[in-house]
Design an enzyme around this catalytic site. Structure first.
Site, PDB file in Angstrom:
ATOM      1  N   LYS A   1     -12.402   6.191 -41.515  1.00 31.30           N
ATOM      2  CA  LYS A   1     -11.349   5.411 -40.861  1.00 31.30           C
ATOM      3  C   LYS A   1     -11.977   4.466 -39.841  1.00 31.30           C
ATOM      4  CE  LYS A   1      -6.911   6.075 -38.441  1.00 31.30           C
ATOM      5  NZ  LYS A   1      -5.950   7.086 -37.940  1.00 31.30           N
TER       6      LYS A   1
ATOM      7  N   SER B   1      -1.233   6.724 -39.653  1.00 30.63           N
ATOM      8  CA  SER B   1      -2.029   5.527 -39.564  1.00 30.63           C
ATOM      9  C   SER B   1      -3.264   5.525 -40.468  1.00 30.63           C
ATOM     10  CB  SER B   1      -2.478   5.308 -38.123  1.00 30.63           C
ATOM     11  OG  SER B   1      -3.318   6.359 -37.697  1.00 30.63           O
TER      12      SER B   1
ATOM     13  N   SER C   1      -1.160  11.316 -38.351  1.00 30.32           N
ATOM     14  CA  SER C   1      -1.856  10.253 -39.090  1.00 30.32           C
ATOM     15  C   SER C   1      -2.832  10.698 -40.158  1.00 30.32           C
ATOM     16  CB  SER C   1      -2.575   9.337 -38.117  1.00 30.32           C
ATOM     17  OG  SER C   1      -1.666   8.427 -37.580  1.00 30.32           O
TER      18      SER C   1
HETATM   19  N1  GLN Z   1       2.892   7.829 -36.461  1.00 29.21           N
HETATM   20  C1  GLN Z   1       2.488   8.313 -35.191  1.00 29.21           C
HETATM   21  C2  GLN Z   1       2.388   7.170 -34.209  1.00 29.21           C
HETATM   22  O1  GLN Z   1       2.733   6.105 -34.569  1.00 29.21           O
HETATM   23  C3  GLN Z   1       1.198   9.062 -35.292  1.00 29.21           C
HETATM   24  C4  GLN Z   1       0.006   8.199 -35.319  1.00 29.21           C
HETATM   25  C5  GLN Z   1      -1.267   8.975 -35.345  1.00 29.21           C
HETATM   26  O2  GLN Z   1      -1.271  10.175 -35.613  1.00 29.21           O
HETATM   27  N2  GLN Z   1      -2.362   8.324 -35.003  1.00 29.21           N
HETATM   28  O3  GLN Z   1       1.999   7.338 -33.110  1.00 29.21           O
END
Ligand code: GLN
Length: 493
Positions: free
Chosen positions: A79, A154, A178
């Site tokens: 990532k 994400s 994410s």
């Molecule tokens: N969808 C969640 C957010 O927007 C989690 C994102 C993540 O785990 N980095 O914060």
């Protein structure tokens, strides 16, 4: 789109036994990326030359009978919020468009030490803020199962890269879902370890009390194998726990006999898509068949997890992202000659995308004098209540099971105009981060939805949540589930 791709363990085994070479495996991964990435947009960067050099090195070591690591020759996608020395690392943000880290994240050093071969950096929501990968400065990733749908976020690029058979192993980060949610949306396996199990050194911080790094794989055994390499204390991260690291692969005994699994019925029934509920209920039957005992539990404060999470994570993000000021690294506005303050504000205005700005503003607001007690402090108090809910549940069960997401993968653009709808999609994942528990998402169904001129087959995922530092039990249950069902062997077509 389907291609027969072995898992990480199988690939490492074949290379170690001389049935194939690391260079051949690496070439196949790079070919696959070249073929599918123009449409998927899963990679921000492909590092073919470096990968082939590393793969050749593995083959040389093998020829010389030098010891090989457990992941020797396994193609790895990383990532793009994890630092790799000398490799552009952007967090999918314009503000880091030109940033090249001078050091490796600890997870990178460990995986390369174990023989993994990085083939590229994967697209993600900007600074990992999002649930659909649509907040990337480099455009959204497409779901390998249905090109007009989101792969989740994400870590959308990592999950799509594994699902599209580019790599058997990818790294993600999980602050509020994410790793697990994109894994669910792409029909693959995603593990968020316990907070502190894996060092965060070299992860571009989003919300430091929630962030964890973990693997996305094609099966549970590979997740166990990867965690074995990733886990452990690190002098560079004081939150990386001293906790002993058990043999995770050994825990996979093929059944779930004697495991008590808690089902938070009231929490799960509210606002969940019918197709998700149907898959979930069928999965519960499969768990019973694998030897588990199902127990009804209650998580009375879980319904507050979304507001608590979006207060805590924005507060921490506003502080963490203060460092991107155009001075130390990354982007600086060309229009920066009008004084220091103008340089800061122009740089941040031009460098950050809309969602990141929204969170910085929200977070600054909830931390500001006069509002701190009403928002941030209150959120931390409810966080404690949430922890007590789980503590109570774990007195009578060993694992908690829930859907990973309340819906199948939604369409690109479907929620972009309404941030609140996007946030609500995180209902089942965020409480796990707020409490620090380990969670693993595995495929548990396929739903068919009509589209113009055909039918979309869309993957559904569910997650197992364990006690602090008890990844072994959730891996064991997830593996038993995988063996009694076919869901992990389904391919996008
Ligand atoms: N969808 C969640 C957010 O927007 C989690 C994102 C993540 O785990 N980095 O914060």
């Amino acid at each position: 789109m389907s291609a027969p791709v072995a898992g990480a363990r199988a690939i490492a085994g074949d290379i170690a036994a001389g049935r194939t070479s690391a260079v051949d495996v690496c070439r196949a991964a790079l070919d696959r990326i070249a073929r599918v990435n123009p449409s998927l947009n899963a990679f921000n960067l492909v590092t073919a030359e470096r990968a082939l050099v590393r793969a050749a090195d593995i083959d040389r070591r093998r020829a010389a009978n030098a010891p090989l690591g457990p992941l020797a020759g396994v193609p790895l996608a990383v990532k793009d919020n994890l630092c790799v020395r000398g490799m552009r690392t952007t967090a999918s943000s314009r503000i880091l468009d030109t940033f090249v880290p001078p050091y490796d994240a600890t997870v990178i050093a460990k995986l390369e030490q174990a023989g993994a071969v990085i083939v590229g950096k994967t697209n993600c929501d900007e600074f990992a803020m999002g649930s659909s990968n649509e907040n990337s400065a480099y455009g959204p990733v497409r779901n390998p199962w249905a090109a007009d749908r989101t792969p989740g976020g994400s870590s959308g690029g990592s999950a799509a890269a594994v699902a599209a058979a580019c790599v058997p192993l990818a790294l993600g980060s999980d602050t509020g879902g994410s790793i697990r949610q994109p894994a669910a949306f792409c029909g693959v396996t995603g593990l968020k370890p316990t907070y502190g199990r894996v060092s965060r050194y070299g992860l571009l911080a989003f919300a430091s009390s929630l962030d964890q790094i973990g693997p996305i794989t094609r099966n549970v055994e590979d997740a166990a194998l990867a965690l074995q390499v990733l886990a452990g204390p690190d002098p560079m991260d004081s939150t990386a726990a001293q906790e002993a690291v058990p043999d995770f692969t050994k825990a996979l005994d093929g059944h779930a006999r004697g495991v008590r699994i808690g089902v938070p019925r009231a929490f799960v029934s509210d606002g969940v898509d019918g197709s998700v509920l149907a898959s979930f209920d069928a999965a519960l039957d499969a768990l019973r068949a694998a030897g588990a005992t199902l127990v009804d539990i209650d998580l009375p404060h879980a319904k507050y997890a979304i507001p608590v999470y979006y207060l805590v994570c924005t507060a921490e993000a506003s502080s963490n992202l203060a460092r991107y000021d155009g001075v130390k690294y990354g982007y600086r506005s060309p229009d920066a000659s009008k004084g220091l303050k103008a340089m800061y504000s122009r740089t941040r205005d031009e460098g950050f995308g809309a969602e990141v700005k929204r969170r910085i503003m929200l977070g600054t607001y909830v931390l500001s004098a006069g509002y701190y007690d009403a928002f941030y402090l209150k959120a931390q108090q409810v966080r404690t209540l949430l922890r007590q809910d789980y503590d109570r549940a774990f007195e009578s069960v060993d694992v908690v099971v829930m859907p990973t997401s309340p819906t199948p993968p939604f369409r690109l653009g479907e929620k972009t105009d309404d941030p609140l709808q996007m946030y609500l999609a995180d209902i089942f994942t965020v409480s796990v981060n707020l409490v620090g528990l380990p969670g693993i998402s595995v495929p548990c169904g396929i739903v068919e939805q009509p589209r113009p001129g055909g039918v979309d087959r869309l993957p559904i995922g569910m997650q197992f949540v364990g006690r602090m530092f008890d990844e072994a039990t959730i891996l064991r249950v997830a593996d038993a589930f995988e063996r009694t069902t076919e869901w992990s062997r389904q391919e996008p077509c």
